[in-house]
Scaffold this motif. Structure first.
Motif, PDB file in Angstrom:
ATOM      1  N   LYS A 274       0.830  -1.206   0.000  1.00 33.89           N
ATOM      2  CA  LYS A 274       0.000   0.000   0.000  1.00 33.89           C
ATOM      3  C   LYS A 274       0.865   1.256   0.000  1.00 33.89           C
ATOM      4  O   LYS A 274       0.609   2.206  -0.756  1.00 33.89           O
ATOM      5  N   TYR A 275       1.897   1.233   0.827  1.00 34.08           N
ATOM      6  CA  TYR A 275       2.786   2.400   0.899  1.00 34.08           C
ATOM      7  C   TYR A 275       3.615   2.529  -0.373  1.00 34.08           C
ATOM      8  O   TYR A 275       3.811   3.632  -0.895  1.00 34.08           O
ATOM      9  N   ASN A 276       4.085   1.407  -0.894  1.00 32.23           N
ATOM     10  CA  ASN A 276       4.879   1.445  -2.123  1.00 32.23           C
ATOM     11  C   ASN A 276       4.049   1.980  -3.288  1.00 32.23           C
ATOM     12  O   ASN A 276       4.525   2.786  -4.095  1.00 32.23           O
ATOM     13  N   ASP A 277       2.782   1.542  -3.370  1.00 33.73           N
ATOM     14  CA  ASP A 277       1.901   2.029  -4.432  1.00 33.73           C
ATOM     15  C   ASP A 277       1.666   3.535  -4.303  1.00 33.73           C
ATOM     16  O   ASP A 277       1.599   4.257  -5.297  1.00 33.73           O
ATOM     17  N   MET A 278       1.541   3.993  -3.071  1.00 33.71           N
ATOM     18  CA  MET A 278       1.348   5.420  -2.837  1.00 33.71           C
ATOM     19  C   MET A 278       2.572   6.213  -3.292  1.00 33.71           C
ATOM     20  O   MET A 278       2.444   7.264  -3.941  1.00 33.71           O
TER      21      MET A 278
ATOM     22  N   ARG B  97       4.700   5.241  -5.567  1.00 32.36           N
ATOM     23  CA  ARG B  97       4.783   5.168  -7.026  1.00 32.36           C
ATOM     24  C   ARG B  97       3.887   6.216  -7.689  1.00 32.36           C
ATOM     25  O   ARG B  97       4.244   6.792  -8.714  1.00 32.36           O
ATOM     26  N   LYS B  98       2.744   6.465  -7.116  1.00 36.02           N
ATOM     27  CA  LYS B  98       1.842   7.477  -7.679  1.00 36.02           C
ATOM     28  C   LYS B  98       2.457   8.865  -7.569  1.00 36.02           C
ATOM     29  O   LYS B  98       2.283   9.706  -8.451  1.00 36.02           O
ATOM     30  N   LYS B  99       3.195   9.083  -6.490  1.00 36.95           N
ATOM     31  CA  LYS B  99       3.806  10.393  -6.272  1.00 36.95           C
ATOM     32  C   LYS B  99       5.100  10.565  -7.055  1.00 36.95           C
ATOM     33  O   LYS B  99       5.360  11.612  -7.642  1.00 36.95           O
TER      34      LYS B  99
ATOM     35  N   ARG C 203       6.506   8.136  -9.383  1.00 33.84           N
ATOM     36  CA  ARG C 203       6.543   7.451 -10.667  1.00 33.84           C
ATOM     37  C   ARG C 203       7.791   6.593 -10.819  1.00 33.84           C
ATOM     38  O   ARG C 203       7.963   5.614 -10.115  1.00 33.84           O
ATOM     39  N   ARG C 204       8.668   6.950 -11.725  1.00 32.85           N
ATOM     40  CA  ARG C 204       9.804   6.083 -12.072  1.00 32.85           C
ATOM     41  C   ARG C 204      10.812   5.912 -10.948  1.00 32.85           C
ATOM     42  O   ARG C 204      11.645   5.020 -10.998  1.00 32.85           O
TER      43      ARG C 204
ATOM     44  N   LYS D 159       8.225  -0.948  -8.931  1.00 36.63           N
ATOM     45  CA  LYS D 159       6.995  -1.688  -8.662  1.00 36.63           C
ATOM     46  C   LYS D 159       7.272  -2.904  -7.802  1.00 36.63           C
ATOM     47  O   LYS D 159       6.486  -3.256  -6.916  1.00 36.63           O
TER      48      LYS D 159
END
Length: 200
Positions: free
Chosen positions: A132-136, A138-140, A142-143, A147
């Motif tokens: 959940k934190y990693n996905d958050m 990634r949204k902020k 990006r690269r 993933k």
């Protein structure tokens, strides 16, 4: 975000802005899908670091310390000690825990023993990272956030040791050749993981 970090002078937070290099070639995968070092290399790490596996760890973000012997001179692991490490390495975002790969712990222990007498107080900047934190992130970012970061699998840790220069910490880790080593001098930490031997 970067401006805020510079303003308040908290380099520990900068770890959220940076992610390790990834590569899909010559990987050894475990059941969790994370990269791991080979068993022979891992066994060698244990043999070289006997008689004991001991760590003194400090988590600045939580203001928590741990002094623990996680492996005895016979190579036997202490399950309670490993659980204590899992707890200290938990995701700061939601307190989620996972089993930290013993290869990562051994790598950290090997670095510690190579620097001084192995009594360093190791500052853990970042340990396990929940999906959940990693996905958050990634949204902020990006690269800049992978993933399939090894932090997701409990196979990576970002550290610094007070009074030890980051470049010395990096060189020590690289010489051991026990996994991946990332160098972040501006943020003031070194990334260690139990993935294949590589550097960035």
């Amino acid at each position: 975000i970067i401006g805020t970090l510079l303003l308040f002078g908290k380099p520990a937070l900068a770890t959220e802005l940076i992610e390790e290099e990834s590569s899909s070639s010559n990987l050894l995968l475990d059941a969790a899908g994370g990269e791991t070092i080979g068993k022979d290399l891992y066994d060698e790490a244990i043999r070289e670091n006997l008689p004991e596996g001991r760590l003194r760890i400090y988590r600045p973000r939580m203001d928590e310390k741990l002094d623990v012997t996680f492996r005895n001179s016979k190579g036997e692991y202490d399950e309670q000690a490993l659980k204590a490490i899992n707890h200290l390495f938990r995701c700061h975002h939601n307190d989620e825990e996972t089993d930290i790969d013993v290869r990562t712990i051994e790598f950290l222990n090997a670095v510690d023993k190579e620097i001084g007498k192995g009594d360093n107080l190791i500052h853990v900047v970042s340990g396990y990272r929940s999906k959940k934190y990693n996905d958050m992130l990634r949204k902020k970012m990006r690269r800049r956030v992978a993933k399939n970061s090894l932090h997701l699998y409990g196979k990576a840790v970002d550290i610094r040791i007070p009074d030890i220069k980051t470049r010395v910490l990096r060189r020590t880790a690289l010489d051991l050749e026990l996994g991946g080593v990332g160098y972040y001098p501006r943020a003031g930490f070194v990334h260690l993981d139990s993935g294949r031997v590589r550097r960035w």
